[in-house]
Design an enzyme around this catalytic site. Structure first.
Site, PDB file in Angstrom:
ATOM      1  N   SER C  48       7.377 -21.534  -8.049  1.00 49.22           N
ATOM      2  CA  SER C  48       6.834 -22.158  -6.833  1.00 49.22           C
ATOM      3  C   SER C  48       7.928 -22.817  -5.997  1.00 49.22           C
ATOM      4  O   SER C  48       8.752 -23.574  -6.522  1.00 49.22           O
ATOM      5  CB  SER C  48       5.808 -23.226  -7.236  1.00 49.22           C
ATOM      6  OG  SER C  48       5.279 -23.870  -6.091  1.00 49.22           O
ATOM      7  N   HIS C  98       1.596 -11.458  -2.501  1.00 45.05           N
ATOM      8  CA  HIS C  98       0.955 -12.230  -1.436  1.00 45.05           C
ATOM      9  C   HIS C  98       2.021 -12.575  -0.405  1.00 45.05           C
ATOM     10  O   HIS C  98       3.107 -13.020  -0.749  1.00 45.05           O
ATOM     11  CB  HIS C  98       0.351 -13.507  -2.013  1.00 45.05           C
ATOM     12  CG  HIS C  98      -0.153 -14.458  -0.963  1.00 45.05           C
ATOM     13  ND1 HIS C  98      -0.991 -14.065   0.058  1.00 45.05           N
ATOM     14  CD2 HIS C  98       0.063 -15.781  -0.773  1.00 45.05           C
ATOM     15  CE1 HIS C  98      -1.279 -15.112   0.823  1.00 45.05           C
ATOM     16  NE2 HIS C  98      -0.645 -16.166   0.351  1.00 45.05           N
ATOM     17  N   HIS C 100       2.499 -13.935   4.011  1.00 47.59           N
ATOM     18  CA  HIS C 100       1.873 -14.324   5.284  1.00 47.59           C
ATOM     19  C   HIS C 100       2.502 -13.467   6.382  1.00 47.59           C
ATOM     20  O   HIS C 100       2.826 -13.970   7.452  1.00 47.59           O
ATOM     21  CB  HIS C 100       2.092 -15.816   5.576  1.00 47.59           C
ATOM     22  CG  HIS C 100       1.304 -16.752   4.714  1.00 47.59           C
ATOM     23  ND1 HIS C 100       0.950 -18.018   5.116  1.00 47.59           N
ATOM     24  CD2 HIS C 100       0.783 -16.605   3.468  1.00 47.59           C
ATOM     25  CE1 HIS C 100       0.259 -18.617   4.159  1.00 47.59           C
ATOM     26  NE2 HIS C 100       0.156 -17.784   3.146  1.00 47.59           N
ATOM     27  N   HIS C 172      -6.380 -16.830   6.036  1.00 43.64           N
ATOM     28  CA  HIS C 172      -5.243 -17.071   5.154  1.00 43.64           C
ATOM     29  C   HIS C 172      -4.170 -15.977   5.345  1.00 43.64           C
ATOM     30  O   HIS C 172      -3.243 -16.162   6.109  1.00 43.64           O
ATOM     31  CB  HIS C 172      -5.761 -17.161   3.715  1.00 43.64           C
ATOM     32  CG  HIS C 172      -4.743 -17.594   2.712  1.00 43.64           C
ATOM     33  ND1 HIS C 172      -5.074 -18.215   1.529  1.00 43.64           N
ATOM     34  CD2 HIS C 172      -3.409 -17.496   2.709  1.00 43.64           C
ATOM     35  CE1 HIS C 172      -3.957 -18.466   0.847  1.00 43.64           C
ATOM     36  NE2 HIS C 172      -2.947 -18.041   1.546  1.00 43.64           N
ATOM     37  N   TYR C 230       3.220  15.690  -1.726  1.00 52.61           N
ATOM     38  CA  TYR C 230       4.302  15.016  -1.007  1.00 52.61           C
ATOM     39  C   TYR C 230       5.418  14.644  -1.974  1.00 52.61           C
ATOM     40  O   TYR C 230       5.182  14.343  -3.141  1.00 52.61           O
ATOM     41  CB  TYR C 230       3.752  13.753  -0.349  1.00 52.61           C
ATOM     42  CG  TYR C 230       4.760  13.028   0.493  1.00 52.61           C
ATOM     43  CD1 TYR C 230       4.970  13.388   1.820  1.00 52.61           C
ATOM     44  CD2 TYR C 230       5.510  11.992  -0.043  1.00 52.61           C
ATOM     45  CE1 TYR C 230       5.888  12.717   2.602  1.00 52.61           C
ATOM     46  CE2 TYR C 230       6.441  11.322   0.727  1.00 52.61           C
ATOM     47  CZ  TYR C 230       6.631  11.680   2.052  1.00 52.61           C
ATOM     48  OH  TYR C 230       7.551  11.022   2.807  1.00 52.61           O
TER      49      TYR C 230
END
Lengths: 234, 234, 234, 234
Positions: C48, C98, C100, C172, C230
């Site tokens: 974190s 995750h 942003h 979010h 592909y």
């Protein structure tokens, strides 16, 4: 002895050309920058269609104010005639830059003048950056490059080119100028940024008015003119 | 002895592939560039799904005009069939590039042709860049890649592919071409920029008309054709 | 002996974290990537609030599927609980990311699902990328991070997470996954690009329909599934 | 002995100035960052109009809280008076940054406050980022720079400047602050990103409401305040 002064100008014009590329204002070979030595009556301009990579000061083309090429075997930029028209009409300017920078060109395509919406604009341009009228078919068929110069000059009939050192040529793109190649390159960079900001602000709020005249003048005059307070004393 | 000429072509095709990445037109492995040696009847194309990083000229795949792989153990780009269809239909072209470059793809998704809104466009494309009709379910279910070529050719029934060297395939993205890999790569870069400008200009002024034909021709013809005056004499 | 396999996973998770930064999907410390070793029941995740610069594989935190930290003195990413919920609910996935990233987050803020408007999307996502419902005040007040996982799982009640490996959490930002950290990082990059394209295409043409199902399937299935053609043979 | 502490502050202020350039928030010489040593009553600020390239910590100008220059022969930033007003009014802040970053300035020009539309915003700003009222002609004609400070302070009459560490000055651009130069630089970067996201989200969905208060608080409080759980223990 004029040679030293022209090599200084060639170097400054080269740097202004390179700055337009470094600032992302030019892709491919779309742009051109020039400078003038008023005492000698000599214009120094980028050669036509030459890659920016590896371009040297010696590749810059020297002409007189009528466009006669004086000391280079390369062809001058195809927009030379527009630069010359501006040098003849605007005695206070020392350099001209033409780009197809993205947002200034978008506004030129949309024939939308750039209103002064904030102090970023006011710090460099004292009011709206105008768009020329479209050229007539006759102007396009004739000496098109000189006609582009003439329509810019017509647009500045009631404007001071040193207070608004840029114009959008309708359906084409911006021409920008300044007292020196350095200053013209900075104006070209700021123009692109204020065009980007204006496009976005007007999309969000189409009826947005320009900032009030006192704020415009406060910002323009703190960077320009006899009472400028910005920066370090000379 | 044909080998020298094909290694030159392989190098040029490699460089065109790398240029699409350097110009930000391709992310991941979305793009492919090819070139043709008309005398030998050989097409050189990027291999399928191979990372651009460390790609060499030798990795380029050689096929004939029917798509028979001739000298490489790698699979050719999955879009090979579209490239071949274009080479067979457009005898003047020497290279084809496919990308999913952002704004050209946005216009292809919106099925919005790119009108000629300014001289940036006119310098490289003589008029509107068209969008194909959508493929039918039958075309998609059959030889989809060849059908993509066929629908492009259909779109150019009344257009000269060397005057408008690009197309937007509906719901897919752009195909671009040129006389050489170098020129096709430049056209791909300019296409993305004119798509970006057109999107923004049309958002600000949805009813914006194209520039007049005389201005379009003036710009296109000063860079192309027998009377071109742009750049340095050959 | 399990250690070698976890150090491989730690390295892959580190690279996935760094890729999100290199691809411009993460500013400051907004993102986090994790991977799972299904055999050992171990999850490896970014610590974190640690800067990306100089981050090493050894800084990655190892937990079990309940979030018990096993071998690191650093706190795991504050979004760990969401990652764990996804690993427990979607047995086929091996990595979660995750971010942003700008346009995916814009669509999440606007609570606008990303319709499949083109083949760029179809190559990686078999249909619309959904938005979760907003969390209730109770879910926010309780175990918020686990509730974020639960609302994603609820959104996929009738979707295959390996066919649509991304979701927009309302207000979010995106969560993206894949079979491997590598694949999840690629999906995160493609998601941002298809979100950017969709925003622009929908602004130009708000009523734009998705591409037809046959075209969607043609593209998705040529890159995924038993009949994929592909790339190069494994 | 105070010297060591000021050289530390000068270095931190230099780094904050450079960070605004590295993060693309400043072009030309548009921005300025300062920091304060509350114990000594000393403010350290960027000199006016000096290029960022090659700028050193020693070039930073030291003043007292009334703007008296104490140890440098360079003129301080022309916005010094605004910084000083903020330091006097907001005792908890340790640094101020002014930029003309693109999207924050666009919102300032459009006089559009930035609503909290997502958790990216909520992680750093507890609610809407306000716009000041326009200055009156009298305020512009008088001590304009101090008046800019006063109108910011007026805007925060009922706001906590440490919970919303940024403001948009109408028709001008953002001022941002923080406990340290480092934190202010991070806030300036996040502000630009949330402004970019808000502009795009509001264009797509003009009636978009802010996220609910519980989600806002959940995110803001996990990074700020006594119960923060984000990052590593100090």
């Amino acid at each position: 002895m004029s040679a030293p002064s022209l090599s200084h100008l060639k170097e400054a014009v080269l740097q202004a050309n390179l700055a337009t590329v470094q600032h992302g204002l030019v892709i491919a070979t779309f742009g051109n920058a020039s400078g003038i030595d008023r005492d000698q009556g000599r214009v120094v301009i980028k050669p036509s269609g030459v890659p920016y990579d590896g371009m040297t000061a010696d590749a810059m083309v020297v002409t007189d104010l009528e466009g006669q090429v004086l000391d280079n075997r390369l062809r001058p930029s195809s927009d030379l005639g527009t630069h010359l028209a501006l040098y003849r009409a605007f005695p206070g300017i020392g350099a001209v830059i033409h780009t197809h920078s993205t947002f200034a060109t978008i506004m030129a395509q949309a024939m939308a003048p750039i209103p002064c919406l904030g102090t970023t604009h006011a710090d460099y341009f004292r009011g709206e950056i105008p768009v020329t009228r479209p050229l007539t078919p006759e102007e396009i068929a004739g000496d098109y490059v000189a006609a582009t110069g003439a329509v810019i000059i017509e647009t500045f009939a009631d404007r001071d080119p040193l207070e608004v050192p840029a114009v959008l040529v309708a359906g084409h793109g911006p021409f920008v100028w300044g007292r020196t190649p350095d200053q013209a390159a900075l104006n070209a960079l700021i123009l692109e940024e204020v065009a980007r900001m204006a496009w976005h602000a007007l999309m969000l709020r189409p009826d947005l008015p320009p900032i009030p005249a006192p704020l415009l003048d406060r910002h323009f005059l703190r960077k320009h003119g006899a009472d400028a307070t910005y920066g370090q004393p000379a």
